[in-house]
Design a protein around this motif. Structure first.
Motif, PDB file in Angstrom:
ATOM      1  N   SER A 289       0.901  -1.423  -0.020  1.00  0.00           N
ATOM      2  CA  SER A 289       0.060  -0.106   0.029  1.00  0.00           C
ATOM      3  C   SER A 289       0.742   1.193  -0.090  1.00  0.00           C
ATOM      4  N   LEU A 290       1.982   1.288   0.861  1.00  0.00           N
ATOM      5  CA  LEU A 290       2.831   2.400   0.900  1.00  0.00           C
ATOM      6  C   LEU A 290       3.522   2.619  -0.571  1.00  0.00           C
ATOM      7  N   TYR A 291       4.116   1.356  -1.094  1.00  0.00           N
ATOM      8  CA  TYR A 291       4.468   1.482  -2.557  1.00  0.00           C
ATOM      9  C   TYR A 291       3.737   2.063  -3.449  1.00  0.00           C
ATOM     10  N   MET A 292       2.412   1.581  -3.395  1.00  0.00           N
ATOM     11  CA  MET A 292       1.416   2.187  -4.397  1.00  0.00           C
ATOM     12  C   MET A 292       1.145   3.546  -4.224  1.00  0.00           C
ATOM     13  N   ASN A 293       1.327   4.016  -3.071  1.00  0.00           N
ATOM     14  CA  ASN A 293       0.919   5.624  -2.837  1.00  0.00           C
ATOM     15  C   ASN A 293       2.370   6.226  -3.487  1.00  0.00           C
ATOM     16  N   ASN A 294       3.421   5.786  -3.010  1.00  0.00           N
ATOM     17  CA  ASN A 294       4.344   6.496  -3.574  1.00  0.00           C
ATOM     18  C   ASN A 294       4.554   6.569  -5.206  1.00  0.00           C
ATOM     19  N   LEU A 295       4.264   5.229  -5.724  1.00  0.00           N
ATOM     20  CA  LEU A 295       4.390   5.254  -7.250  1.00  0.00           C
ATOM     21  C   LEU A 295       3.438   6.102  -7.995  1.00  0.00           C
ATOM     22  N   VAL A 296       2.159   6.138  -7.366  1.00  0.00           N
ATOM     23  CA  VAL A 296       1.038   6.939  -8.041  1.00  0.00           C
ATOM     24  C   VAL A 296       1.315   8.357  -7.909  1.00  0.00           C
ATOM     25  N   ASN A 297       1.726   8.756  -6.728  1.00  0.00           N
ATOM     26  CA  ASN A 297       2.193  10.215  -6.591  1.00  0.00           C
ATOM     27  C   ASN A 297       3.380  10.715  -7.512  1.00  0.00           C
TER      28      ASN A 297
END
Length: 721
Positions: free
Chosen positions: A587-595
């Motif tokens: 979930s943290l990874y997806m947040n960083n990737l999308v931003n």
């Protein structure tokens, strides 16, 4: 299924696409059907008459003709016809209104997969209602047959209300037996006839109603005042939702009198023999053989055999345990020289389980020759088993690999096994009577350690721990010890049992293993750091190269490659920065990737609003990289193509959830212009789409696209494997 067997479905719907979606659900379920679509009152009424549907599915809200109006017309045409309300959204008040108006069910279009289930259930309810009508006719015929048998039977029969015990029906035999005419017998309560104690009768009535017992003996009063003994067979039956007792009554006055006469003569002896824990028997010696002449009834409860079984030839000998037969026979032979004998042997019960019996025999002689043996058999299995259990436990403790010592409440050793001697180096003679601190204390633990241990065990609690002790030779060793207090009936501590295991080698191995793991973790973290740095260098070089490329298409492809490398780089960077070098919080990874992607596509302003609906899910490196690349592709496509004409209202929703069964579901949803008309996932040949297909196969998962208000892309894969 033939044409006549097809389900006829009438759709009341103004949108053909919704009908197509509904038909698709029926096709997937394998149901053969024929359908019609109407959207006006006139066409609906005509279809009811001519098409004669088995099922009506109606949209709730339409421009010309609404679902509630269709429901009223359908119910007027056929009150039982299944009618499903289909709607885009429905609040609770609307749902209640539909159901009150007679709808069979309602289905929200977003949950179209539920439509087939709701339809089948509604049609099944219609069949059930039609069957109820047919059953009513059969029931009337059955009641007529029952009435004929009931009234013509020679047995006394009563139908009794189970709630208030009123006689609601009686046959002619009952009227003749009790002596009351029909108008007086019917309507009487059973307590006006039954002489039994009201409390006893109430309890027996409960058993009859619940079906626990169907046979009872009562005393009934006849019309002329005579009291007779009766046997009643009562069975609970339900008629029209009400519970009754159907009772057949037999006059057993003569039988009861005969039984009473017999019981008076044998009651005292039978009571003693049946309640005694000891079996009493008589054995006759004839021609060198023993024959069992009589045995008390309690042989059945103690050994499981009936009296008839016991009196068969060789019953006793055949059920003696083979190993004990000679011992038991010697006991009988011994009676030749003395009048009594006591012996113990094992015997097979009727269920083939083995019991220990104490056999006390006494010989009665007649005219100087062997005559009758009278004896008693007592089950002493519990005593024998207890003795055996003590022996086995003592042997097991002595043979155990773990060292075991038993001390008094002051800690003085009273017993130890051989394993303790091997562990400590002291012999049993050296250890007995000593306190363990006199033998093995190493001074490696401070006084507070021992105070805490004694506080625990003196509070009658089990203490567990590890400590370093010293052998007789002076060598140190690490032991794992459990001390269990033993209390008496008054709750006072009498003894302590200590169980010890030498874990010196395990402690050393664990220390070596932990040191090795720390070294490998540092090395692995450094590998992830270097992989991340190398990918960042490659990404930077590609970005620099793209600046010098004039061809827009080539520059665009280089940018996509750069994004894919950066997506993989984020995985290694997050692992390097986390405490766990084998898994990441996706979930943290997806947040960083999308931003990061939002900043790349919209560096200045006017970015789409990003909404994250994610729960914390941990993925391994093998799953995180392909899943991350797929998310990067799906988000990039949405940012690149979906929001060209709507910068101010653009909305991008990213969700991450774990489903039942271990599946992980990632959904990328936008409210943009959607996929092009005629889009087919299988027909796409772009590198991005091929990459998504390859990576989802690598995850053993699947990516699907849904076209509607915007685009919904869903990745689902299993994270348990």
């Amino acid at each position: 299924m033939t044409e006549d067997q097809k389900v006829k479905i009438l759709f009341v719907e103004d949108l053909p696409t919704d009908v197509t979606l509904a038909e698709r659900e029926f096709k997937k379920s394998g149901i053969a059907f024929e359908s019609r679509r109407v959207d006006t009152k006139e066409s609906f009424q005509e279809a009811l008459l001519l098409f004669r549907p088995d099922l009506v599915i109606s949209d709730f809200s339409m421009p010309v003709f609404d679902g509630m109006s269709a429901l009223v017309l359908a119910r007027n045409f056929d009150p039982l016809i299944p009618f499903i309300v289909l709607t885009g959204s429905m609040n609770e008040d609307t749902a209640v209104a539909c159901m009150k108006a007679g709808a069979s069910d309602y289905v929200i279009k977003e949950h179209m997969s539920r439509l087939v289930f709701a339809s089948l259930e509604a049609m099944e309810r219609k069949k059930l209602q039609e069957n109820i009508s047919r059953q009513a006719d059969l029931l009337r015929q059955s009641e007529e047959r029952y009435r004929s048998i009931f009234m013509g039977s020679s047995a006394v029969m009563l139908m009794i209300d189970a709630e208030d015990t009123v006689i609601v029906d009686a046959n002619k035999a009952a009227m003749n037996f009790y002596g009351w005419p029909e108008n007086e017998l019917i309507g009487k309560k059973m307590n006006q006839i039954n002489v039994a104690d009201p409390l006893v009768y109430k309890e027996q009535l409960k058993m009859a109603v619940s079906g626990q017992r169907g046979r009872f003996e009562f005393r009934h009063t006849l019309a002329n005042g005579t009291i007779v003994d009766v046997e009643v067979h009562a069975n609970p039956i339900t008629i029209g939702g009400k519970l009754y007792l159907f009772s057949i009554v037999h006059d057993i006055t003569e039988r009861v009198a005969a039984e009473a006469e017999r019981d008076v003569a044998s009651a005292k002896l039978f009571h003693y023999l049946s309640t005694s824990p000891t079996i009493t028997y008589s054995m006759v010696l004839e021609n060198g053989k023993s024959r069992w002449n009589w045995i008390s009834e309690n042989v059945s409860s103690i050994l499981g055999y009936s009296v008839k079984d016991v009196l068969t030839e060789d019953w006793w000998f055949n059920n003696l345990l083979a190993l004990d037969r000679m011992t038991a026979l010697k006991g009988i032979s011994a009676l030749a020289s003395r009048d009594s004998c006591i012996q113990e042997y094992r015997f097979m019960r009727q269920d083939r389980s083995v019991v220990w019996l104490r056999d006390e025999m006494r010989l009665y002689k007649g005219d100087g020759v062997l005559g009758e043996i009278v004896g008693t058999l007592t089950d002493i299995s519990e005593k024998k088993n207890f003795e055996q259990e003590i022996f086995l436990k003592s042997s097991a403790l002595d043979a155990a690999d773990n060292a075991v010592i038993i001390t008094d409440r002051l800690g003085t050793i009273e017993w130890m096994n051989h394993a303790f001697c091997t562990l400590s180096g002291y012999s049993m003679e050296e250890a007995k009577g000593k306190n363990p601190r006199q033998l093995v204390k190493s001074e490696k633990q401070d006084p507070s350690f021992y105070r805490a241990m004694w506080d625990t065990i003196m509070a009658a609690q089990v203490w567990r721990g590890e400590l370093v002790n010293r052998k007789k030779s002076g060598a140190l060793y690490t032991e794992e010890m459990t001390i269990t207090p033993i209390v008496d009936a008054a709750g006072r501590i009498e003894h302590f049992i200590a169980i010890k295991s030498d874990i010196t080698q395990r402690v050393a191995s664990n220390a070596k293993l932990e040191s090795s793991l720390r070294e490998k973790e540092v090395l692995l973290r450094e590998v992830h750091h270097r992989v991340n740095n190398n990918m960042q260098i490659i990404s930077s070089l590609l970005s620099l190269s793209a600046e010098n490329v004039l061809d827009t298409a080539v520059r665009h492809k280089l940018a996509k490659v750069t994004r894919r490398i950066r997506a993989m780089s984020f995985v290694h960077l997050q692992i390097y920065e986390s405490d766990n070098v084998t898994q990441i919080d996706f979930s943290l990874y997806m947040n960083n990737l999308v931003n990061d992607l939002l900043q790349e596509y919209y560096p200045e302003s006017g970015r789409p609003q990003a909404v994250f609906e994610m729960e914390e899910i941990v993925l391994t490196l093998e799953a995180a990289i392909p899943a991350g690349l797929i998310v990067s592709e799906l988000v990039s496509n949405a940012l690149e193509f979906a929001f060209a004409d709507m910068p101010s209202t653009a909305l991008l929703t990213i969700s991450l959830h774990k489903l039942e069964g271990g599946d992980v579901e990632i959904v990328v949803r936008d409210n943009g212009r959607g996929l092009p008309a005629g889009f087919s996932q299988q027909d796409q040949s772009t590198l991005g789409m091929r990459l998504v297909e390859i990576l989802s196969s690598q995850l053993r998962g699947k990516v699907s696209f849904k076209v509607g208000n915007g685009t919904v892309a869903t990745l689902r894969f299993n994270n348990e494997s």
